[in-house]
Scaffold this motif. Structure first.
Motif, short mmCIF file in Angstrom:
data_model
loop_
_atom_site.label_atom_id
_atom_site.label_comp_id
_atom_site.label_asym_id
_atom_site.label_seq_id
_atom_site.Cartn_x
_atom_site.Cartn_y
_atom_site.Cartn_z
N TYR A 149 5.08 -3.54 8.41
CA TYR A 149 4.30 -2.34 8.70
C TYR A 149 4.79 -1.22 7.78
O TYR A 149 5.95 -0.82 7.83
N ILE A 150 3.91 -0.73 6.92
CA ILE A 150 4.28 0.38 6.03
C ILE A 150 3.49 1.62 6.46
O ILE A 150 2.26 1.62 6.42
N PRO A 151 4.17 2.67 6.92
CA PRO A 151 3.45 3.86 7.40
C PRO A 151 2.52 4.44 6.35
O PRO A 151 2.74 4.26 5.14
N ALA A 152 1.51 5.16 6.83
CA ALA A 152 0.49 5.72 5.94
C ALA A 152 1.08 6.67 4.90
O ALA A 152 0.49 6.90 3.85
N GLU A 153 2.27 7.21 5.18
CA GLU A 153 2.88 8.17 4.26
C GLU A 153 3.19 7.56 2.90
O GLU A 153 3.51 8.28 1.96
N ILE A 154 3.07 6.25 2.75
CA ILE A 154 3.26 5.65 1.42
C ILE A 154 2.24 6.22 0.43
O ILE A 154 2.46 6.24 -0.77
N TRP A 155 1.10 6.72 0.96
CA TRP A 155 0.05 7.26 0.09
C TRP A 155 0.26 8.75 -0.22
O TRP A 155 -0.61 9.40 -0.79
N LYS A 156 1.39 9.31 0.17
CA LYS A 156 1.60 10.76 0.07
C LYS A 156 1.39 11.33 -1.33
O LYS A 156 0.83 12.41 -1.48
N LYS A 157 1.88 10.62 -2.35
CA LYS A 157 1.79 11.17 -3.71
C LYS A 157 0.60 10.64 -4.47
O LYS A 157 0.10 11.27 -5.38
N ASP A 158 0.18 9.45 -4.14
CA ASP A 158 -0.96 8.84 -4.82
C ASP A 158 -1.78 8.14 -3.75
O ASP A 158 -1.34 7.15 -3.17
N ASP A 159 -2.97 8.70 -3.47
CA ASP A 159 -3.75 8.08 -2.39
C ASP A 159 -4.73 7.03 -2.91
O ASP A 159 -5.64 6.62 -2.20
N LYS A 160 -4.58 6.64 -4.20
CA LYS A 160 -5.48 5.62 -4.75
C LYS A 160 -4.76 4.28 -4.93
O LYS A 160 -5.29 3.25 -4.54
N ILE A 161 -3.59 4.31 -5.58
CA ILE A 161 -2.88 3.06 -5.87
C ILE A 161 -1.41 3.21 -5.54
O ILE A 161 -0.78 4.21 -5.91
N VAL A 162 -0.88 2.27 -4.79
CA VAL A 162 0.56 2.27 -4.53
C VAL A 162 1.10 0.85 -4.71
O VAL A 162 0.35 -0.12 -4.62
N SER A 163 2.40 0.76 -4.99
CA SER A 163 3.03 -0.55 -5.19
C SER A 163 4.18 -0.70 -4.22
O SER A 163 4.82 0.29 -3.84
N LYS A 164 4.42 -1.94 -3.83
CA LYS A 164 5.53 -2.20 -2.92
C LYS A 164 6.16 -3.53 -3.35
O LYS A 164 5.44 -4.50 -3.62
N VAL A 165 7.49 -3.54 -3.41
CA VAL A 165 8.19 -4.77 -3.79
C VAL A 165 8.72 -5.47 -2.54
O VAL A 165 9.31 -4.83 -1.67
N PHE A 166 8.45 -6.75 -2.43
CA PHE A 166 8.96 -7.55 -1.31
C PHE A 166 9.95 -8.58 -1.85
O PHE A 166 9.63 -9.31 -2.79
N VAL A 167 11.16 -8.61 -1.30
CA VAL A 167 12.17 -9.58 -1.70
C VAL A 167 12.35 -10.55 -0.55
O VAL A 167 12.62 -10.14 0.58
N THR A 168 12.14 -11.84 -0.81
CA THR A 168 12.19 -12.81 0.28
C THR A 168 13.09 -13.98 -0.08
O THR A 168 13.35 -14.24 -1.26
N ASP A 169 13.56 -14.68 0.94
CA ASP A 169 14.39 -15.87 0.72
C ASP A 169 13.53 -17.09 0.46
O ASP A 169 13.97 -18.06 -0.13
N LYS A 170 12.30 -17.01 1.00
CA LYS A 170 11.41 -18.16 0.88
C LYS A 170 10.23 -17.80 0.00
O LYS A 170 9.89 -16.63 -0.15
N LYS A 171 9.63 -18.82 -0.55
CA LYS A 171 8.51 -18.60 -1.45
C LYS A 171 7.27 -18.18 -0.65
O LYS A 171 6.94 -18.79 0.36
N VAL A 172 6.60 -17.11 -1.08
CA VAL A 172 5.37 -16.65 -0.41
C VAL A 172 4.18 -17.39 -1.01
O VAL A 172 4.03 -17.45 -2.24
N THR A 173 3.36 -17.96 -0.14
CA THR A 173 2.17 -18.66 -0.65
C THR A 173 0.93 -17.76 -0.58
O THR A 173 0.01 -17.91 -1.37
N SER A 174 0.92 -16.81 0.39
CA SER A 174 -0.22 -15.90 0.43
C SER A 174 0.13 -14.60 1.15
O SER A 174 1.07 -14.56 1.96
#
Ligand SMILES: [Zn+2]
Length: 755
Positions: free
Chosen positions: A695-720
């Motif tokens: 869950y990423i709060p809406a405030e992630i759009w505070k500076k740019d309300d069109k495009i944002v990026s988020k990095v996810f680091v996981t132990d297992k491979k993500v398929t989707s």
């Protein structure tokens, strides 16, 4: 990627050409900008916290009414004494009284401003409704306005408002009593519609619902002065609290359902009184007037009259139902230290649904709503079946009849349950939390529809709620902007009324409760609002401010997006970039490079040359062949190994550990296509079948309300990746919620082809 480049180019361009506009827009268009300009400046009547201020005041209007229901002429004759108390700090020169029946008068503006179009189908009823009903002389007929001493008081009627000119100014703390005598022709509710009126059944009997039936005081407050906006039919009512003493005289075989408590029980039979006493302590509804008795009643017409005397304290209105067709049941419902009588009145046509469900549904409503707000303060809560849906203090009118064979569909059953939850629920909003309905429909309908949804979901698993689930409003939210209005729009100007004032705000509150604030914070703040403003007159700002004040959550962006715009939520997973660590280990990296090379397909020139069986110079001449094989490019030399050792030595233990941990790193780019900023709820699906919801709060759009990026680091491979898996945001286009994209499946019909 293209979109990002385009965006950057455009921004730079506009900054160069019109730098000041660019900055101004960035200020005005920031979706997280506080609502400073939209909300009124706090003062000593209403504080910045959303609570009533230390100088908060409100007016009081008490009524003593005697009225006669003339069943022959379908007329209501009344005389009343209004006692108006000025609790304001102002001197008041005149009073405004509401004559709501004038909306149906022949000269009513309601008919004049109604837009008409000729559609393919029209009938005489349609043409009548265009300009009013030629055979119906509607409107409050004011016979006299007099002082306590019997002197005429001058008055002016302007459509649905009447100005009463007091002999002298009413000073702070003073009260003024005056008398009004009136009558009106009751409207045929089945023919003309209306919140109240009469319905004549096939057997010739009539069921009356008396609403907006007496001249009522308008509200004078710190926000508007007099709220004397005309009643045009849609924007409902703004009313002051007061005490009522009402005597209604009806044919002596009628049963009267009413706001308030019955003062003289001699209108009831001995048996009825005993049954009522029994019902008080019963855990299931007891019939006070049975079906058999009601059928007997409707067969004879009484000749005399009876007067039913009711009193109600601290209510903002007063309504009644009257008919000889009524079956009546009741059951006591405990509200902490006292017992509230839940009661239903219905003709036999609604028996199969109402006898089974109505009173139980009232009890359920009181239980859920009281938990979410405050204990129900009144002695009775009544549901009357009158084939419509309309609310008054302690009494409401609902629908739900069986068919000729006595059966009903599940659509009728759930419609009936929902309307009872809804109309009984209106006791809380706006009857007790007394908002201005003439101005804001959402403040009572939206809040009430939200609690109706809570009650529905607690009535039965999988209850088919029509309002409340975010999915319910997608159909509306994806509409064209020209066809929509922000929720913060005056009642009369709202486009798509039901969606705007009921569905959307009820979803908005459910989204706040379940997704953005969580139940603990939301329920506390919502209850705080109800408690602060019960028996008072709140405005939208008081609600917005209290919700933030009591929860510690900045919701200005949410109010702005959901209540002041028509933007919809559509978040897209624009791109997922899988990031791999460059180990700099020559052995590992050479293998990697080789794999990349092997992955390449032959070029079209190579394919065509091979197809032609082209003999090259080298293939024809053995001497030209190189002794190296093609792998020479990927050989590892001592030089490279030395460099790698040096690099390794430069790393600390933590970095080395991380390097060997085999983490998976993904950069996900999200695009806000819809415009409305909302939290990003994303599910990561792993190779081994497990899931993780972030869950990423809406405030992630505070500076740019069109495009944002988020990095996810996981132990297992993500398929989707899957956005909003539990359908919490009313996202209007879910085809872009998956990565990798899913094939969308649409269905089509095959028509028989013509020969
Ligand atoms: Zn309603």
């Amino acid at each position: 990627m293209q979109k990002i480049n385009l965006l950057i180019t455009l921004t730079v361009f506009s900054l160069i050409t019109l730098p000041t506009y660019g900055q101004k827009d960035a200020y005005n268009n920031n979706k997280f900008k506080q609502l400073d300009q939209e909300l009124p400046t706090p003062n000593s009547y209403r504080t910045g916290s959303g609570a009533p201020g230390h100088k908060y005041w409100q007016q009081k209007a008490d009524y003593t009414i005697e009225a006669l229901l003339d069943e022959e002429k379908n007329q209501l004759h009344g005389k009343e004494t209004i006692t108006y108390t000025n609790n304001s700090p102002d001197n008041i020169k005149y009073l405004w009284v509401q004559l709501d029946q004038n909306m149906r008068a022949t000269n009513s503006n309601t008919y004049k401003i109604r837009q008409n179009r000729i559609d393919e189908k029209a009938n005489s009823r349609y043409f009548e409704s265009i300009s009013g009903y030629p055979n119906y002389d509607g409107g409050h007929k004011i016979l006299e306005v007099k002082s306590k001493e019997g002197e005429d008081i001058p008055y002016v009627i302007n459509q649905t408002m009447m100005r009463v000119d007091m002999p002298q100014e009413l000073k702070p703390g003073e009260h003024f009593s005056f008398n009004i005598k009136w009558y009106y022709n009751i409207n045929n509710r089945k023919l003309m519609g209306g919140r109240g009126g009469y319905e004549t059944f096939k057997d010739g009997n009539t069921l009356y619902t008396l609403t907006q039936w007496f001249p009522r005081m308008a509200v004078y407050d710190d926000v508007n002065g007099w709220q004397n906006k005309q009643f045009l039919g849609r924007g409902e009512f703004a009313l002051a609290f007061g005490d009522y003493d009402v005597k209604l005289t009806v044919p002596d075989d009628h049963i009267v359902a009413s706001t308030g408590s019955l003062q003289d029980s001699t209108v009831l039979t001995e048996t009825q009184r005993e049954r009522l006493e029994e019902a008080k302590y019963s855990n299931k509804p007891i019939e006070i007037v049975t079906k058999k008795e009601a059928i007997k009643n409707e067969k004879k017409k009484g000749k005399g009259t009876k007067t039913w005397h009711y009193k109600a304290d601290n209510v903002r209105d007063f309504a009644l139902g009257s008919s000889r067709k009524f079956i009546w049941d009741a059951m006591g419902v405990e509200q902490n230290d006292k017992i509230v009588m839940a009661m239903s009145y219905y003709p036999k046509d609604a028996y199969n649904l109402y006898n089974r469900y109505s009173t139980e549904a009232i009890a359920h409503t009181l239980e859920v709503y009281s938990r979410m707000t405050f204990d129900y303060p009144y002695p009775v809560a009544i549901s009357v079946e009158a084939e419509n849906g309309m609310e008054y203090p302690m009494i409401c009118f609902n629908y739900g009849r069986q068919d000729e064979e006595g059966n009903y569909s599940s659509r009728i059953k759930y419609g009936m349950l929902s309307v009872v939850f809804h109309e009984v629920g209106h006791n809380y909003f706006p009857m007790i939390v007394n908002s201005d309905e003439r101005q804001w429909t959402w403040m009572d309908e939206g809040l009430n529809s939200f609690l109706q949804f809570v009650a529905e979901q607690e009535w039965e698993w999988n209850y088919p709620s029509q309002e409340g689930f975010p999915d319910n409003i997608i159909e509306y939210m994806e509409g064209v902007p020209e066809g929509m209005s922000p929720i913060m729009t005056n009642s009369e100007s709202i486009k798509q009324f039901g969606w705007n004032a009921y569905s959307k705000p009820s979803v908005a509150l459910n989204v706040l409760r379940e997704t953005i604030m969580g139940r603990e914070l939301f329920d506390y703040a919502f209850k705080e609002y109800a408690q602060r403003w019960k028996f008072k007159h709140p405005t939208p700002a008081d609600f917005f401010r209290t919700m933030e004040d009591a929860s510690g959550v900045d919701l200005d962006w949410f109010w702005r997006g959901w209540f002041y715009t028509t933007e919809a939520c559509d978040i897209s997973i624009a791109e997922v970039i899988t990031m791999q660590l460059d180990t700099q280990d020559p052995n590992k990296e050479m293998t990697h490079l080789k794999a990349l090379e092997n992955d390449k397909r032959p070029t079209i020139t190579e394919i065509n040359n091979q197809k032609e069986g082209l003999e090259t110079r080298v293939s024809k001449n053995e001497n030209l062949k190189d002794f190296y094989n093609t792998d020479y490019k990927y050989s590892v030399y001592q030089d490279d190994l030395d460099k790698y050792k040096k690099y390794q030595n430069s790393l600390n233990e933590k970095d080395k550990e991380w390097m060997e941990s085999n983490k998976y790193v993904y950069q996900v780019n999200f695009e806000n296509v819809g415009g409305l900023v909302m939290p990003i709820i994303i599910e990561l699906n792993f190779e081994d079948g497990s899931k993780d919801k972030k869950y990423i709060p809406a405030e992630i759009w505070k500076k740019d309300d069109k495009i944002v990026s988020k990095v996810f680091v996981t132990d297992k491979k993500v398929t989707s990746f899957f956005l909003d898996p539990n359908r919490e945001t009313a996202d209007i286009d879910t085809s872009n919620n998956h990565f990798p994209r899913r094939n969308s499946v649409n269905r089509f019909q095959l028509y028989k082809s013509k020969k």
